[in-house]
Design a protein around this motif. Sequence first.
Motif, mmCIF file in Angstrom:
data_model
loop_
_atom_site.group_PDB
_atom_site.id
_atom_site.type_symbol
_atom_site.label_atom_id
_atom_site.label_comp_id
_atom_site.label_asym_id
_atom_site.label_seq_id
_atom_site.Cartn_x
_atom_site.Cartn_y
_atom_site.Cartn_z
ATOM 1 N N VAL A 94 0.835 -1.204 0.000
ATOM 2 C CA VAL A 94 0.000 0.000 0.000
ATOM 3 C C VAL A 94 0.869 1.255 0.000
ATOM 4 N N ALA A 95 0.341 2.309 -0.609
ATOM 5 C CA ALA A 95 0.961 3.626 -0.537
ATOM 6 C C ALA A 95 0.616 4.202 0.833
ATOM 7 N N PHE A 96 1.567 4.914 1.449
ATOM 8 C CA PHE A 96 1.313 5.444 2.790
ATOM 9 C C PHE A 96 1.840 6.864 2.918
ATOM 10 N N ALA A 97 1.396 7.509 3.970
ATOM 11 C CA ALA A 97 1.897 8.827 4.356
ATOM 12 C C ALA A 97 1.985 8.847 5.875
ATOM 13 N N MET A 120 -6.125 13.291 4.997
ATOM 14 C CA MET A 120 -6.181 13.397 3.537
ATOM 15 C C MET A 120 -5.144 14.394 3.036
ATOM 16 N N GLN A 121 -4.963 15.478 3.753
ATOM 17 C CA GLN A 121 -3.977 16.484 3.368
ATOM 18 C C GLN A 121 -2.572 15.872 3.336
ATOM 19 N N HIS A 122 -2.220 15.108 4.370
ATOM 20 C CA HIS A 122 -0.907 14.452 4.413
ATOM 21 C C HIS A 122 -0.782 13.424 3.290
ATOM 22 N N TYR A 123 -1.842 12.634 3.111
ATOM 23 C CA TYR A 123 -1.813 11.565 2.118
ATOM 24 C C TYR A 123 -1.660 12.128 0.702
ATOM 25 N N LEU A 124 -2.445 13.140 0.371
ATOM 26 C CA LEU A 124 -2.386 13.694 -0.985
ATOM 27 C C LEU A 124 -1.127 14.520 -1.236
ATOM 28 N N VAL A 147 -8.449 8.026 -3.614
ATOM 29 C CA VAL A 147 -8.664 8.228 -2.178
ATOM 30 C C VAL A 147 -9.927 9.032 -1.883
ATOM 31 N N THR A 148 -10.417 9.800 -2.842
ATOM 32 C CA THR A 148 -11.639 10.566 -2.613
ATOM 33 C C THR A 148 -12.898 9.839 -3.089
ATOM 34 N N ALA A 149 -12.742 8.673 -3.670
ATOM 35 C CA ALA A 149 -13.912 7.901 -4.125
ATOM 36 C C ALA A 149 -14.749 7.454 -2.927
ATOM 37 N N PRO A 150 -16.060 7.393 -3.079
ATOM 38 C CA PRO A 150 -16.920 6.988 -1.959
ATOM 39 C C PRO A 150 -16.699 5.535 -1.519
ATOM 40 N N THR A 151 -16.099 4.724 -2.367
ATOM 41 C CA THR A 151 -15.841 3.318 -2.016
ATOM 42 C C THR A 151 -14.514 3.118 -1.304
#
Length: 149
Positions: A35-38, A104-108, A118-122
Amino acid sequence: MTPNASWDKVLKLLHEEQFGVLGTTRAGHAYTSLVAFATSADDRDLYFATTRATRKYHNLATDARVAFLIDNRGRQSLPLYEAAAVTAYGQANELTAEERPSAMQHYLARHPQLKSFVTAPTTALFCIRVDSYHLVERFQHVTEFRIDR
């Protein structure tokens, strides 16, 4: 936690590597996922995203305990004796709507190319609250760092 050369190596792995291997369990069986991480601003938490239809998502719903491995094996130009890996141990929980914006700010910031994912509802955004980091260097030198909360 007192800063030292080993802790600096943990930070280097956390800040330079883009991916890690998430270890979960279910019904006594181990399962791993790339997985991608932050990291959070204080490096005490790790963030990753997954769709709710994945095995890792269902495993985490049953048992939130995780191990998360980050290593520098992708840097093939390094001499073999400089191989290093850090494993974060902790609990992974899906973030609530109130918790998501900061994470989300850190991740993006780290993975802008994953914005639509990451912003998808699923998609669920998880936070690993790290209890400890274990750094392994030179294949046998292990240093443990406990995270004070």
